[in-house]
Design a protein around this motif. Sequence first.
Motif, mmCIF file in Angstrom:
data_model
loop_
_atom_site.group_PDB
_atom_site.id
_atom_site.type_symbol
_atom_site.label_atom_id
_atom_site.label_comp_id
_atom_site.label_asym_id
_atom_site.label_seq_id
_atom_site.Cartn_x
_atom_site.Cartn_y
_atom_site.Cartn_z
ATOM 1 N N GLU A 91 7.850 -0.355 -7.974
ATOM 2 C CA GLU A 91 7.602 -1.682 -8.540
ATOM 3 C C GLU A 91 7.840 -1.733 -10.055
ATOM 4 O O GLU A 91 8.540 -2.633 -10.531
ATOM 5 N N ARG A 123 -1.392 -9.842 -5.510
ATOM 6 C CA ARG A 123 -1.704 -8.585 -6.176
ATOM 7 C C ARG A 123 -2.808 -8.675 -7.228
ATOM 8 O O ARG A 123 -3.455 -7.669 -7.522
ATOM 9 N N LYS A 176 4.831 1.444 -4.611
ATOM 10 C CA LYS A 176 4.049 1.259 -5.833
ATOM 11 C C LYS A 176 4.753 1.894 -7.033
ATOM 12 O O LYS A 176 4.692 1.373 -8.149
ATOM 13 N N ILE A 177 5.397 3.022 -6.792
ATOM 14 C CA ILE A 177 6.140 3.679 -7.876
ATOM 15 C C ILE A 177 7.386 2.879 -8.233
ATOM 16 O O ILE A 177 7.756 2.764 -9.410
ATOM 17 N N THR A 188 0.803 -1.230 0.000
ATOM 18 C CA THR A 188 0.000 0.000 0.000
ATOM 19 C C THR A 188 0.832 1.275 0.000
ATOM 20 O O THR A 188 0.293 2.347 -0.284
ATOM 21 N N ASN A 189 2.122 1.164 0.283
ATOM 22 C CA ASN A 189 2.959 2.350 0.333
ATOM 23 C C ASN A 189 3.100 2.955 -1.064
ATOM 24 O O ASN A 189 3.497 2.253 -2.002
ATOM 25 N N PRO A 190 2.787 4.238 -1.249
ATOM 26 C CA PRO A 190 2.841 4.845 -2.592
ATOM 27 C C PRO A 190 4.237 4.837 -3.209
ATOM 28 O O PRO A 190 4.373 4.711 -4.432
ATOM 29 N N ILE A 191 5.275 4.975 -2.379
ATOM 30 C CA ILE A 191 6.646 4.957 -2.900
ATOM 31 C C ILE A 191 6.971 3.576 -3.461
ATOM 32 O O ILE A 191 7.587 3.449 -4.528
#
Length: 224
Positions: free
Chosen positions: A58, A126, A55-56, A50-53
């Motif tokens: 990945e 996911r 997600k970027i 869930t961490n936005p950083i």
Amino acid sequence: MKASIGRKFFMSLTGLFLIVFLFVHLTLNLFLTFDDSGVLFNEAAHFMATNPIIKIMEPVLALGFVIHIIWSGWITLENMKARPKGYQAGDNLLKWYAPAKNMFILGGMVLIFLIIHLFNFYVKMRFTGDPLLNQPGPGLEDGVHNSYALVANLFIHYPVYDIIYIIGGILVGLHISHGFWSAFQTIGLNNSNWMKRLKFLAHLVAFIIGAGFAYIPLYFLIKF
């Protein structure tokens, strides 16, 4: 020649980037062995998902893997063309325990292990889902999947996967044992003093990562 050096340089950078990721991934996975209730691992897995950083990062990580694989294949083909007769018997004989001579083979085996790993865990966590992810467990809040149940179930009930993951950890370690110092050599740290230190550090890093990943399935295989 310059293009080949450029590809090796870029492959070295992506390799070092992937080693950093492996340290992070190993740290997360070791939570599996710190707490048999699964609370620690579930919280860590939820944070990573869930961490936005993260997600970027990945897609950047995925791109790094793709580039590393393509570049290594390209360089290997160039080396094969440059030496069409292959290696001779004796000191130059290709041996499975000589990572420096078998980086492409080791890399291919690591890729197979990675595909198995992604199919067993990442894809289910996911994309496709799995009933085990919805299994009740201690400390689970709304929206938090029971990732521990998914991983523990595989390692406890399917010993063949324990063996595959133990071998996978060893292969990753062997690949890193050469790739780590070779990457720094390509970047430019290639004097004799630095090489001795980097080779020692390479073996240390390779042992930590390889043994760490192999330890996790071994823990479940022995304890449960």
